[in-house]
Design an enzyme around this catalytic site. Structure first.
Site, PDB file in Angstrom:
ATOM      1  N   HIS A  28     -10.821  -4.892   9.881  1.00 54.42           N
ATOM      2  CA  HIS A  28     -11.414  -4.684   8.562  1.00 54.42           C
ATOM      3  C   HIS A  28     -12.662  -3.829   8.648  1.00 54.42           C
ATOM      4  O   HIS A  28     -13.432  -3.786   7.709  1.00 54.42           O
ATOM      5  CB  HIS A  28     -11.796  -6.028   7.937  1.00 54.42           C
ATOM      6  CG  HIS A  28     -10.624  -6.883   7.586  1.00 54.42           C
ATOM      7  ND1 HIS A  28      -9.899  -7.556   8.525  1.00 54.42           N
ATOM      8  CD2 HIS A  28     -10.035  -7.155   6.400  1.00 54.42           C
ATOM      9  CE1 HIS A  28      -8.918  -8.225   7.936  1.00 54.42           C
ATOM     10  NE2 HIS A  28      -8.972  -7.997   6.647  1.00 54.42           N
TER      11      HIS A  28
ATOM     12  N   GLU B  47       0.833  -1.213   0.000  1.00 60.11           N
ATOM     13  CA  GLU B  47       0.000   0.000   0.000  1.00 60.11           C
ATOM     14  C   GLU B  47       0.859   1.251   0.000  1.00 60.11           C
ATOM     15  O   GLU B  47       0.611   2.197  -0.738  1.00 60.11           O
ATOM     16  CB  GLU B  47      -0.918   0.034   1.229  1.00 60.11           C
ATOM     17  CG  GLU B  47      -2.158  -0.830   1.114  1.00 60.11           C
ATOM     18  CD  GLU B  47      -1.834  -2.305   1.272  1.00 60.11           C
ATOM     19  OE1 GLU B  47      -0.705  -2.612   1.678  1.00 60.11           O
ATOM     20  OE2 GLU B  47      -2.711  -3.124   0.987  1.00 60.11           O
TER      21      GLU B  47
END
Lengths: 480, 360
Positions: B152, B83
Site C-alpha cells: 500500500h 480495477e
C-alpha cells in the site's frame, strides 16, 4: 469434442414459441419449459413476456427487507418441492431454503441448444423462426462474404510472398462477420478483437483502405503506426484494433454507457473469441455491463481454438453462453456458420440492448478454418482432415449461397463475375499500395499527445538535422 | 445541471502569483480536490467520477463527499472491485466522448489495471493516428501513508512518467491540487494524477484567485516554492513539505536552498530545474519512491546533459530505501526520506563537514 455435442434434431422438441425462443436463451434446467422442477435452477417469472424485467434491478440496494418486499411475488421463487413458502432474507434478496443438501452440478445433462435457421444445405428448417431479409440485403451479405473470403486468401499469400509482415484470416467465420454487421446500424459502435474485418467491410471500408493499412503507407488511416490487420476508422464507428486480448470488453461497456447517457438509439457491440473469455477483462466487462445496465452486445466467436489451445483446455463450462447467466445477462447460443441465424440473433439482441438498456451475450459457434495467423501452422496441433471437413462441408459461405440461389437471387454468372471482379480490384489495390510512399517523418512524433510537446519538437528537429547530415543512411522512399 | 460547457483547452499561466493581501483563507487538500471535482462536473456534463466507494461512502478518503447527492448515480458511479474493469470502462467511455475521472483507492491497486492505463489509454491516440483520443484522468493516493505496509506504499511516479502518451502530475499544496486537477480534467490526453493520503488533511493558505472556478495551473511547469542561491532541492508531493523544512534548517546554518516543487513529473520542467542549477551549481533530488530508475535519476541526467559545466558537486539523490516498505513504525521511518536526510544531502553537496560514512 464433437461427440459430446447433442445435435439438434429437427423436431418439435425444440420449442419455437415466438415469445419464448431467443428470450429464454438459457436452459439451465433439464427441460426448456418455463416451470422447472429443480429448486436450484430457478428463474424469476419464467412466463410469457419476451422481455422479462428482473425485479431486482429496480430495487435500490439495502432496501429489500422493507415495503418493496411485499411487492415481490414470492411464489415464483418457490415450488412445491420446497418447504412451505419459507424464505430467508439476506443482502441480495430473499431465497427459498431447502433441507436437502444438493450441489449444483458443474455441467448440465444437456448442453444449451444452438439456434439455427438453415440446415447444412441451406434449407430453412421446419418451424424455423427468423427475421426476414430482403433480396438486396441477402445479395449484399453474400457478396461481402465472398469478398472477405477472397481478401483473406489473397492477403495471406501476399504475406507469404514477404510483401507484408503479417496477416490473419477470418476463414470459416464469414457468416459471423458479415451477418452480425448487417443486423446492426451504422450508429452502433464496434469494438473488435481482430478477426472481424468483415464488419468494417460491410460498413464501407474500401479494399484500398484495407490494403493501405496492411502496407502501412501514407494513405493508411493509421499512419503506419500499427501491424497489419489493426484497422480502425472513426467514420465507420469501428474502433482501432488493439492486440491485447479482451481489453475491448470493458471498454465497450464504457462506450455503451456513454451512448446511454447521450440518449442515443444505438448500442456498443464488441467481439472476442473463446480464448478471450478467460481474460480477467471478460469477467470485468460482463459484470459491469450488468451492474451498469449498459446497452452492449457481447459477441463471442467460439471457433474452437485459441492458437493451439482447444476449448476443452480453455474452460470447463458448457461453452460461453452459460457464463452470461452467471452475470445476470441475457444470452443465446447461435450457429455461427448460419448467416440467417446470426442475423436474427444480433438483430433481436440489438433491440433488447437499446430498448431495455441492458447487455446481451451471443455465443456464435463456429470453426477457425485458417491458422491463427501467418505466424502459426495449425496442422501441428490439429488433424488436417478436421480442417478440411470444416472448410468444405461446413462452409458458411456455400451454405448461405445455396439459400440465396434457391430464392432465385443469385446465379453462377453472378458468382464468377463477383469473384473475378473482387480479385482484380484487390490486385490493383495491392499494386497501388505497394508503390505508395511511406508516412512522413512528422508522423513519428505527432499524436503521442493532443499537441506536440516541446521535447518531441526538439527530438524531431534533431532527427531532421541528422538525416540532412547523413542522407546516405536514410531510405529514399521515406518522405520527410 | 447541464450548464454551458466552457472549453478551456489553454490554461492561463499562473506562474507569477499576484499576492492578495486578504488571502487569509485556508483550505485542506481534501477540500481543494473536492471543490475542483465539483466545479469541473458542474461546468461540463461529460465529466463523471467512477471508482470504489466514491458514491455512497462519499469517497474512501472523502474526496468525493457530497458529489453523489449533487450529481446523481449516473455521474458518480460506485464500481465493483474490478480495477481492470473500471479502468477499461473509463477508457471506453473516453473513447466515445465522455470525460471520466477514475479513482483508484491507492495507486498500488492501479497495477491491476495498468494494462488499460498504458495500452488502452496512453497509446491509443498514437496507435489510432489521432482518431481515438482519451481525455481520462486516473487519480488517487500514491506513495507511502503511515503503517500500511509494502503493498500500500509504493510510489508510482517513475513507472507512469516513463510512458509516452501519459501526463503525470503530483500536487503538493491545496493550490496545486485545485489547479492541477482542473487542468487534468480539461486536458485531452490521459493524465495520471498522484495525490498523497497524508496530505489530504493538511491545510494551506489559498488566495481568491485559487478559489475562482476558472483557476487552472499549466501542466509541465514547476514552481519555485522557496528561492535560494546555494543549492537546488527538487521534490514533489509530500517531500516538498520536507524539503521546505530542510531549507529552514539549512538557512539557520547559512545555506540558502532553493526548493522546486515539480508539480508535473511528465512532462518534466527541465527548463526551470536547469535554470535553477545554473544559478546555484548544486542539486539535491528528493523523492519517496525507490531509487533505481526513479524521478531523481531522470532529473540528474537532464542536468548532466544540459548543465554539466555548471555543477560544482555531484548530484545528491535522496530516495526511499530500496526495500518493500516495512510495517513496523521504526523501520518505516527509516525506509522513507526524512528532513535530516535532506539537510545532510544538501550539506554534502555544499561540501560541509559531514563525511559520507556518517550518513544513515
Amino acid at each position: 469434442m464433437a461427440s459430446s455435442w447433442s445435435l439438434i434434431k429437427r423436431s418439435r422438441t425444440l420449442i419455437h414459441h415466438k415469445k419464448k425462443l431467443a428470450f429464454l436463451g438459457i436452459g439451465s434446467a433439464p427441460t426448456f419449459s418455463s416451470s422447472s422442477s429443480s429448486p436450484f435452477m430457478k428463474r424469476p417469472c419464467a412466463a410469457s413476456a419476451p422481455y422479462i424485467n428482473n425485479h431486482f434491478r429496480f430495487l435500490r440496494r439495502f432496501e429489500f427487507t422493507k415495503a418493496e418486499a411485499a411487492q415481490l411475488e414470492l411464489q415464483h421463487y418457490v415450488t412445491d418441492d420446497d418447504d412451505n413458502n419459507q424464505v430467508i432474507d439476506f443482502p441480495g434478496g430473499k431465497v427459498a431454503f431447502t433441507s436437502e443438501m444438493r450441489f449444483i452440478s458443474e455441467s448440465i445433462q444437456k448442453r444449451v441448444p444452438c439456434y439455427r435457421v438453415l440446415d447444412d444445405n441451406g434449407m430453412p428448417m421446419k418451424y424455423s423462426n427468423y427475421v426476414q431479409i430482403s433480396k438486396e440485403m441477402a445479395v449484399k451479405m453474400y457478396s461481402d462474404m465472398v469478398t472477405l473470403q477472397t481478401m483473406d486468401s489473397i492477403f495471406y499469400e501476399v504475406q507469404r510472398q514477404g510483401r507484408i509482415s503479417f496477416y490473419l484470416t477470418s476463414m470459416g467465420e464469414e457468416a459471423v462477420n458479415i451477418a452480425s454487421a448487417a443486423a446492426l446500424s451504422f450508429d452502433d459502435v464496434i469494438l473488435p478483437q481482430y478477426r472481424e474485418p468483415g464488419v468494417l467491410l460491410w460498413r464501407g471500408f474500401t479494399l484500398q483502405q484495407f490494403v493501405d493499412q496492411l502496407f502501412g503507407n501514407t494513405s493508411d488511416l493509421g499512419k503506419g503506426r500499427q501491424m497489419p490487420i489493426h484497422y480502425g476508422s472513426n467514420k465507420h464507428n469501428y474502433f482501432t484494433v488493439s492486440s491485447p486480448i479482451a481489453t475491448q470488453l470493458p471498454q465497450a461497456v464504457g462506450a455503451a454507457y456513454s451512448l446511454k447517457i447521450d440518449g442515443k438509439s444505438a448500442c456498443a457491440v464488441t467481439y472476442c473469441g473463446d480464448g478471450g473469455t478467460s481474460e480477467g477483462d471478460f469477467h470485468a466487462g460482463l459484470n459491469f455491463a450488468a451492474v451498469m445496465d449498459a446497452p452492449v452486445i457481447f459477441i463471442c466467436r467460439n471457433n474452437g481454438w485459441a492458437i493451439s489451445t482447444p476449448v476443452e483446455e480453455q474452460f470447463r463450462s458448457d461453452g460461453v453462453v452459460v457464463k452470461g447467466q452467471a452475470y445476470g445477462i441475457w444470452s443465446i447460443r447461435v450457429d455461427g456458420n448460419d448467416a440467417l441465424a446470426v442475423y436474427s440473433a444480433v438483430h433481436t439482441a440489438r433491440e433488447i440492448a437499446i430498448k431495455e438498456k441492458r447487455p446481451v451475450l451471443i455465443e456464435a459457434l463456429t470453426y477457425r478454418v485458417g491458422h491463427h495467423s501467418t505466424s502459426d501452422d495449425s496442422t501441428k496441433y490439429r488433424p488436417i482432415d478436421e480442417i478440411e471437413y470444416w472448410k468444405m462441408e461446413r462452409n458458411p459461405v456455400n451454405r448461405f449461397k445455396r439459400w440465396v440461389e434457391r430464392n432465385g437471387w443469385w446465379s453462377d454468372h453472378n458468382e464468377s463475375e463477383l469473384r473475378s471482379s473482387v480479385r482484380k480490384q484487390l490486385m490493383q489495390a495491392i499494386q497501388v499500395a505497394e508503390k505508395a510512399q511511406k508516412p512522413p517523418l512528422s508522423d513519428l512524433f505527432n499524436d503521442v499527445y493532443d499537441r506536440l510537446p516541446s521535447n518531441l519538437e526538439e527530438q524531431e528537429r534533431l532527427l531532421r538535422e541528422i538525416v540532412k547530415k547523413h542522407p546516405e543512411d536514410y531510405p529514399s522512399d521515406v518522405p520527410l | 445541471m447541464l450548464r454551458a460547457i466552457r472549453h478551456k483547452s489553454i490554461c492561463p499561466a499562473f506562474g507569477a502569483f499576484r499576492a492578495f493581501a486578504s488571502a487569509a483563507k485556508e483550505m485542506t487538500v481534501r477540500e481543494a480536490l473536492n471543490s475542483a471535482l465539483d466545479e469541473e462536473m458542474s461546468a461540463d456534463p461529460k465529466v463523471f467520477l467512477m471508482g470504489e466507494e466514491v458514491g455512497e461512502y462519499q469517497g474512501a478518503y472523502k474526496i468525493s463527499k457530497g458529489l453523489l447527492d449533487k450529481y446523481g448515480p449516473e455521474r458518480v458511479l460506485d464500481t465493483p472491485i474490478t480495477e481492470a474493469g473500471f479502468a477499461g470502462i473509463g477508457v471506453g467511455a473516453a473513447y466515445y466522448g465522455l470525460r471520466p475521472v477514475v479513482e483508484f483507492m491507492t495507486f498500488n491497486f492501479s497495477m491491476q489495471a495498468i494494462d488499460h492505463i498504458i495500452n488502452s489509454a496512453a497509446k491509443s491516440n498514437y496507435m489510432s493516428a489521432g482518431q481515438i483520443s482519451v481525455p481520462i484522468v486516473f487519480r488517487g493516493p500514491n506513495g507511502a501513508a503511515a503503517g500500511v505496509g509494502a503493498q500500500h506504499s509504493q510510489c508510482y511516479a517513475a513507472w507512469y512518467a516513463s510512458c509516452p502518451g501519459l501526463k503525470v502530475l503530483a500536487p503538493y499544496s491545496s493550490e496545486d491540487a485545485r489547479g492541477l486537477l482542473k487542468a487534468a480534467i480539461r486536458d485531452p490526453d490521459p493524465v495520471v494524477f498522484l495525490e498523497n493520503e497524508l496530505l489530504y488533511g493538511e491545510s494551506f493558505p489559498v488566495s481568491a484567485e485559487v478559489l475562482d472556478s476558472s483557476f487552472c495551473l499549466p501542466i509541465g511547469k514547476a514552481k519555485i516554492e522557496r528561492e535560494g542561491k546555494d543549492v537546488t532541492i527538487t521534490a514533489y508531493s509530500k517531500m516538498v513539505g520536507y524539503a521546505l523544512k530542510a531549507a529552514e534548517i539549512l538557512a539557520k546554518e547559512g545555506v540558502s536552498a532553493e526548493v522546486i516543487n515539480l508539480r508535473s513529473i511528465r512532462p518534466l520542467d527541465r527548463t526551470t530545474i536547469n535554470a535553477s542549477v545554473r544559478k546555484t551549481n548544486r542539486l539535491v533530488t528528493v523523492e519517496e519512491g525507490f531509487p533505481q530508475h526513479g524521478v531523481g535519476a531522470e532529473i540528474c541526467t537532464s542536468v548532466v546533459e544540459e548543465s554539466f559545466g555548471y555543477l560544482d558537486a555531484p548530484v545528491e539523490r535522496i530516495a526511499g530505501a530500496d526495500v518493500p516498505m516495512p510495517y513496523a513504525a521504526n523501520l518505516e521511518r527509516m525506509a522513507v526520506p526524512q528532513v535530516e536526510d535532506i539537510v545532510r544531502a544538501a550539506k554534502r553537496a555544499c561540501h560541509r563537514s559531514v563525511p559520507l560514512a556518517a550518513t544513515a
